[in-house]
Motif scaffolding. Structure first.
Motif, PDB file in Angstrom:
ATOM      1  N   GLU A 267      15.075  -5.302 -34.174  1.00  0.00           N
ATOM      2  CA  GLU A 267      13.996  -5.769 -33.296  1.00  0.00           C
ATOM      3  C   GLU A 267      13.284  -4.636 -32.588  1.00  0.00           C
ATOM      4  OE1 GLU A 267      15.800  -8.485 -30.628  1.00  0.00           O
ATOM      5  OE2 GLU A 267      16.290  -9.964 -32.185  1.00  0.00           O
ATOM      6  N   THR A 268      13.798  -3.405 -32.711  1.00  0.00           N
ATOM      7  CA  THR A 268      13.213  -2.287 -31.956  1.00  0.00           C
ATOM      8  C   THR A 268      12.060  -1.611 -32.679  1.00  0.00           C
ATOM      9  OG1 THR A 268      14.847  -0.782 -32.930  1.00  0.00           O
ATOM     10  CG2 THR A 268      15.404  -1.812 -30.815  1.00  0.00           C
ATOM     11  N   VAL A 269      11.861  -1.890 -33.967  1.00  0.00           N
ATOM     12  CA  VAL A 269      10.829  -1.208 -34.757  1.00  0.00           C
ATOM     13  C   VAL A 269       9.843  -2.249 -35.267  1.00  0.00           C
ATOM     14  CG1 VAL A 269      10.346   0.243 -36.758  1.00  0.00           C
ATOM     15  CG2 VAL A 269      12.455   0.576 -35.441  1.00  0.00           C
ATOM     16  N   GLU A 270       8.528  -1.989 -35.026  1.00  0.00           N
ATOM     17  CA  GLU A 270       7.484  -2.864 -35.532  1.00  0.00           C
ATOM     18  C   GLU A 270       7.038  -2.382 -36.916  1.00  0.00           C
ATOM     19  OE1 GLU A 270       4.321  -3.001 -32.750  1.00  0.00           O
ATOM     20  OE2 GLU A 270       5.523  -3.966 -31.168  1.00  0.00           O
ATOM     21  N   LYS A 271       6.716  -3.322 -37.771  1.00  0.00           N
ATOM     22  CA  LYS A 271       6.366  -2.988 -39.152  1.00  0.00           C
ATOM     23  C   LYS A 271       5.125  -2.111 -39.228  1.00  0.00           C
ATOM     24  CE  LYS A 271       6.725  -6.236 -42.160  1.00  0.00           C
ATOM     25  NZ  LYS A 271       6.475  -7.461 -42.994  1.00  0.00           N
ATOM     26  N   GLU A 272       4.052  -2.483 -38.510  1.00  0.00           N
ATOM     27  CA  GLU A 272       2.814  -1.727 -38.592  1.00  0.00           C
ATOM     28  C   GLU A 272       2.970  -0.320 -38.035  1.00  0.00           C
ATOM     29  OE1 GLU A 272       3.147  -4.711 -37.413  1.00  0.00           O
ATOM     30  OE2 GLU A 272       2.089  -5.961 -38.868  1.00  0.00           O
ATOM     31  N   ASN A 273       3.682  -0.218 -36.919  1.00  0.00           N
ATOM     32  CA  ASN A 273       3.908   1.089 -36.311  1.00  0.00           C
ATOM     33  C   ASN A 273       4.742   1.984 -37.231  1.00  0.00           C
ATOM     34  OD1 ASN A 273       3.934   3.149 -34.424  1.00  0.00           O
ATOM     35  ND2 ASN A 273       5.700   2.307 -33.325  1.00  0.00           N
ATOM     36  N   TYR A 274       5.705   1.393 -37.860  1.00  0.00           N
ATOM     37  CA  TYR A 274       6.565   2.167 -38.759  1.00  0.00           C
ATOM     38  C   TYR A 274       5.787   2.661 -39.974  1.00  0.00           C
ATOM     39  CZ  TYR A 274      10.530   3.319 -41.794  1.00  0.00           C
ATOM     40  OH  TYR A 274      11.413   3.968 -42.618  1.00  0.00           O
ATOM     41  N   GLN A 275       4.905   1.834 -40.508  1.00  0.00           N
ATOM     42  CA  GLN A 275       4.101   2.247 -41.641  1.00  0.00           C
ATOM     43  C   GLN A 275       3.163   3.398 -41.281  1.00  0.00           C
ATOM     44  OE1 GLN A 275       2.342  -1.574 -42.571  1.00  0.00           O
ATOM     45  NE2 GLN A 275       3.815  -1.978 -44.226  1.00  0.00           N
ATOM     46  N   MET A 276       2.609   3.372 -40.087  1.00  0.00           N
ATOM     47  CA  MET A 276       1.745   4.463 -39.658  1.00  0.00           C
ATOM     48  C   MET A 276       2.534   5.758 -39.484  1.00  0.00           C
ATOM     49  SD  MET A 276      -1.313   3.361 -39.606  1.00  0.00           S
ATOM     50  CE  MET A 276      -2.047   4.773 -38.781  1.00  0.00           C
ATOM     51  N   ASN A 277       3.740   5.649 -38.982  1.00  0.00           N
ATOM     52  CA  ASN A 277       4.576   6.846 -38.810  1.00  0.00           C
ATOM     53  C   ASN A 277       4.967   7.460 -40.158  1.00  0.00           C
ATOM     54  OD1 ASN A 277       4.522   6.769 -36.009  1.00  0.00           O
ATOM     55  ND2 ASN A 277       6.347   5.464 -35.883  1.00  0.00           N
ATOM     56  N   LEU A 278       5.091   6.618 -41.170  1.00  0.00           N
ATOM     57  CA  LEU A 278       5.399   7.145 -42.500  1.00  0.00           C
ATOM     58  C   LEU A 278       4.273   8.045 -42.997  1.00  0.00           C
ATOM     59  CD1 LEU A 278       6.972   4.086 -44.388  1.00  0.00           C
ATOM     60  CD2 LEU A 278       8.123   6.130 -43.550  1.00  0.00           C
ATOM     61  N   LEU A 279       3.037   7.655 -42.705  1.00  0.00           N
ATOM     62  CA  LEU A 279       1.902   8.476 -43.118  1.00  0.00           C
ATOM     63  C   LEU A 279       1.886   9.814 -42.382  1.00  0.00           C
ATOM     64  CD1 LEU A 279      -0.900   5.739 -43.257  1.00  0.00           C
ATOM     65  CD2 LEU A 279       0.326   6.777 -45.177  1.00  0.00           C
ATOM     66  N   LYS A 280       2.360   9.806 -41.147  1.00  0.00           N
ATOM     67  CA  LYS A 280       2.404  11.058 -40.385  1.00  0.00           C
ATOM     68  C   LYS A 280       3.456  12.019 -40.917  1.00  0.00           C
ATOM     69  CE  LYS A 280       1.013   8.842 -36.029  1.00  0.00           C
ATOM     70  NZ  LYS A 280       1.434   8.549 -34.635  1.00  0.00           N
ATOM     71  N   ASN A 293      14.153  12.506 -48.571  1.00  0.00           N
ATOM     72  CA  ASN A 293      12.943  13.193 -48.125  1.00  0.00           C
ATOM     73  C   ASN A 293      11.801  12.192 -47.958  1.00  0.00           C
ATOM     74  OD1 ASN A 293      11.428  13.095 -50.865  1.00  0.00           O
ATOM     75  ND2 ASN A 293      13.411  14.014 -51.385  1.00  0.00           N
ATOM     76  N   TYR A 294      10.706  12.728 -47.476  1.00  0.00           N
ATOM     77  CA  TYR A 294       9.495  11.933 -47.243  1.00  0.00           C
ATOM     78  C   TYR A 294       8.386  12.431 -48.170  1.00  0.00           C
ATOM     79  CZ  TYR A 294      11.642   9.936 -43.080  1.00  0.00           C
ATOM     80  OH  TYR A 294      12.475   9.266 -42.215  1.00  0.00           O
ATOM     81  N   ASN A 295       8.672  12.456 -49.425  1.00  0.00           N
ATOM     82  CA  ASN A 295       7.685  12.920 -50.387  1.00  0.00           C
ATOM     83  C   ASN A 295       6.473  12.008 -50.367  1.00  0.00           C
ATOM     84  OD1 ASN A 295       6.359  13.259 -53.106  1.00  0.00           O
ATOM     85  ND2 ASN A 295       7.930  14.839 -53.245  1.00  0.00           N
ATOM     86  N   GLN A 296       5.286  12.610 -50.407  1.00  0.00           N
ATOM     87  CA  GLN A 296       4.043  11.847 -50.303  1.00  0.00           C
ATOM     88  C   GLN A 296       3.885  10.845 -51.437  1.00  0.00           C
ATOM     89  OE1 GLN A 296       1.102  12.161 -52.279  1.00  0.00           O
ATOM     90  NE2 GLN A 296      -0.205  10.862 -50.964  1.00  0.00           N
ATOM     91  N   SER A 297       4.428  11.170 -52.621  1.00  0.00           N
ATOM     92  CA  SER A 297       4.266  10.268 -53.764  1.00  0.00           C
ATOM     93  C   SER A 297       5.012   8.957 -53.564  1.00  0.00           C
ATOM     94  CB  SER A 297       4.767  10.956 -55.039  1.00  0.00           C
ATOM     95  OG  SER A 297       6.145  11.268 -54.930  1.00  0.00           O
ATOM     96  N   LEU A 298       6.014   8.946 -52.697  1.00  0.00           N
ATOM     97  CA  LEU A 298       6.796   7.728 -52.467  1.00  0.00           C
ATOM     98  C   LEU A 298       6.282   6.920 -51.273  1.00  0.00           C
ATOM     99  CD1 LEU A 298      10.479   8.960 -53.018  1.00  0.00           C
ATOM    100  CD2 LEU A 298       9.057   7.627 -54.569  1.00  0.00           C
ATOM    101  N   MET A 304       3.851  -0.353 -49.561  1.00  0.00           N
ATOM    102  CA  MET A 304       3.583  -1.577 -50.301  1.00  0.00           C
ATOM    103  C   MET A 304       4.827  -2.449 -50.381  1.00  0.00           C
ATOM    104  SD  MET A 304       1.232  -0.063 -53.406  1.00  0.00           S
ATOM    105  CE  MET A 304       1.183  -1.664 -54.216  1.00  0.00           C
ATOM    106  N   LYS A 305       5.992  -1.827 -50.524  1.00  0.00           N
ATOM    107  CA  LYS A 305       7.232  -2.605 -50.608  1.00  0.00           C
ATOM    108  C   LYS A 305       7.559  -3.275 -49.280  1.00  0.00           C
ATOM    109  CE  LYS A 305      10.348  -3.613 -53.698  1.00  0.00           C
ATOM    110  NZ  LYS A 305       9.982  -4.207 -54.995  1.00  0.00           N
ATOM    111  N   ILE A 306       7.228  -2.586 -48.189  1.00  0.00           N
ATOM    112  CA  ILE A 306       7.471  -3.184 -46.867  1.00  0.00           C
ATOM    113  C   ILE A 306       6.620  -4.438 -46.685  1.00  0.00           C
ATOM    114  CG2 ILE A 306       7.150  -2.818 -44.391  1.00  0.00           C
ATOM    115  CD1 ILE A 306       7.902   0.116 -44.853  1.00  0.00           C
ATOM    116  N   SER A 307       5.409  -4.402 -47.197  1.00  0.00           N
ATOM    117  CA  SER A 307       4.489  -5.542 -47.034  1.00  0.00           C
ATOM    118  C   SER A 307       4.725  -6.635 -48.071  1.00  0.00           C
ATOM    119  CB  SER A 307       3.037  -5.056 -47.131  1.00  0.00           C
ATOM    120  OG  SER A 307       2.770  -4.053 -46.175  1.00  0.00           O
TER     121      SER A 307
END
Length: 477
Positions: A267-280, A293-298, A304-307
């Motif tokens: 309950e502590t993490v919002e989906k939209e906020n988390y997706q934006m942080n992934l881009l960062k 890792n946080y490879n850009q290709s993934l 998309m999988k989260i949504s």
């Protein structure tokens, strides 16, 4: 070796196709992880498992490999063996030589055959073929495979050494329950390796930093490093197969899907906020393949999988089809257990047949061949004359009548002298031969005198070195 690599490549290809078609779209990430790890295990174990005879065409892949690969490999090996082997110069040479008389010696033998009904066989000398240099195609394919194996192994060791070096050189560590956080300004992207979490706190704000730590702690808790290491080992062993590289990518994607799914269930993490942080956090550099890792290709696929919509629990029935799939692979790639004994017997028979057809002496049947040779020698009524005997007869023909008489007297003396030494009586054939030829001798000479006359002659030495059977054959002729 080649057969095992082909079978392993086939197994991982079929299992990956099944995953991509039926399982990848499902959101059962934990089950998918189990499936992928089982695929790695089955890839290197199924080629060694055999079943009893169940169907007629069982082991089709093994049959194709034996017919198209091993047959060619054995053909090349047998050719090299024949080319490099020296042909024996004794009993085996007598079997493989053509039983044709040399023209010059044949005339001499035919003139002397009137006194004997036995057949004279000349064994011409045979020169061994020149050895063929070079290796077969499969030898060089294996060398290329081992070269690639060494290169990727060194890369694997280098990656592990790089991570261990970072751990050893780190000064800013935070021990947090079951994990260790290493803060380092040299880290360009966050990652984890076993219980160690690497991150640069100066690169992110507080919320992003906390989400990254929460994400990496799940990796540590689920021990995702083992998944990456096992897939990396599979890549090393099957580096030549592009399918295994795609398989490693699927393993990497699934553990990220699983981690994102677990994190977002809180309950502590919002989906939209988390997706934006992934881009960062996304990085464009090439990260280590043995760390999360946080490879850009993934990143795009993860968002998309989260949504995506979650799978219906009733879709779990798809995983039940993995059992008949594995069973079918076993029937396809491996012959039944009963075939191994038959193949062993067939290979031995083929080997013996090849050795016999190519006239190469085999140590397995050397004893049996020598026994057969002795039996043929005892039962045969024909006299086999060696090249030395033929040379002696040719020499005898070239002599004048007086020299022939002297030579025959010498032969009589030599044979009688040897008989006196051994205590054995002179054969009747030798006596009759001597009596018939002594009449033509112009001047009788003792064996000692004749010996002095011909002691330097090489043909006399040939006669002295002959066996008793060969001497008897000359007297008979």
């Amino acid at each position: 070796m080649i057969a095992l690599l082909i079978k392993a490549s086939l197994v991982i290809t079929v299992l990956l196709i099944f995953y991509k078609v039926f399982l990848e779209k499902e959101s059962f990430f934990a089950t998918n992880r189990t499936y992928l790890l089982a695929c790695l295990l089955l890839t290197f174990t199924l080629p060694f498992i055999t079943l009893p005879q169940i169907i007629n065409e069982q082991g089709l892949v093994s049959s194709l490999i034996e017919n198209h690969i091993y047959k060619s490999e054995n053909s090349i090996a047998s050719t090299e063996t024949i080319a490099t082997s020296e042909l024996p110069k004794t009993k085996n040479t007598d079997k493989i030589t053509e039983r044709n008389t040399i023209a010059s010696d044949a005339a001499a033998i035919e003139n002397t055959k009137e006194k004997s009904s036995s057949e004279v066989i000349i064994t011409p000398s045979i020169s061994s073929p020149q050895p063929q240099k070079g290796k077969g195609m499969f030898y060089w394919l294996l060398m290329i495979y081992y070269f690639g194996l060494g290169i990727f192994t060194l890369n694997f060791v280098f990656q592990i050494g790089n991570v261990l070096l970072k751990i050893a050189k780190s000064n800013d560590r935070i021990e947090d329950l079951n994990n260790t956080i290493i803060n380092s300004a040299s880290m360009t992207e966050p990652c984890s390796f076993f219980k160690y979490i690497f991150i640069n706190p100066e690169s992110y704000d507080y919320d992003t930093y906390e989400q990254i730590l929460a994400h990496e702690k799940i990796h540590v808790q689920k021990r995702h490093t083992y998944d990456l290491l096992l897939s990396e080992i599979a890549v090393i062993l099957l580096w030549f197969n592009p399918v295994v590289w795609f398989f490693r990518k699927e393993v990497e994607k699934n553990i990220e899907y699983q981690t994102d799914d677990i994190l977002l269930k809180g309950e502590t993490v919002e989906k939209e906020n988390y997706q934006m942080n992934l881009l960062k956090v996304a990085t464009y550099s090439m990260p280590l393949t043995i760390t999360t890792n946080y490879n850009q290709s993934l990143i795009k696929q993860r968002i998309m999988k989260i949504s995506a919509k979650k799978s219906n629990p009733h879709s779990l029935w798809k995983y039940a089809f993995t059992a008949p799939l594995i069973f079918s692979l076993l029937l396809l790639i491996n012959k039944p257990m009963s075939a191994f004994t038959e193949n062993a017997d067939t290979n031995l028979e083929t080997l013996d047949s090849d050795l016999e057809n190519t006239n190469v002496a085999s140590p397995l049947n050397e004893t049996s061949e020598s026994t057969e040779d002795e039996n043929e020698k005892n039962e045969s009524t024909k006299t086999a004359v060696k090249p030395d005997v033929a040379a002696f007869l040719a020499y005898y023909k070239s002599l004048s009548e007086s020299d022939k008489a002297k030579l025959l007297t010498e032969l009589k003396g030599t044979s009688q002298a040897e008989s006196n030494k051994t205590g054995a009586p002179v054969s009747e054939a030798n006596n009759s031969f001597a009596q018939s030829e002594t009449v033509n001798t112009a001047e009788d000479s003792s064996p000692k005198q004749a010996s002095s006359t011909f002691e330097k002659n090489s043909e006399i030495s040939l006669f002295e070195n002959m066996s008793e059977d060969e001497k008897q054959a000359i007297f008979d002729i």
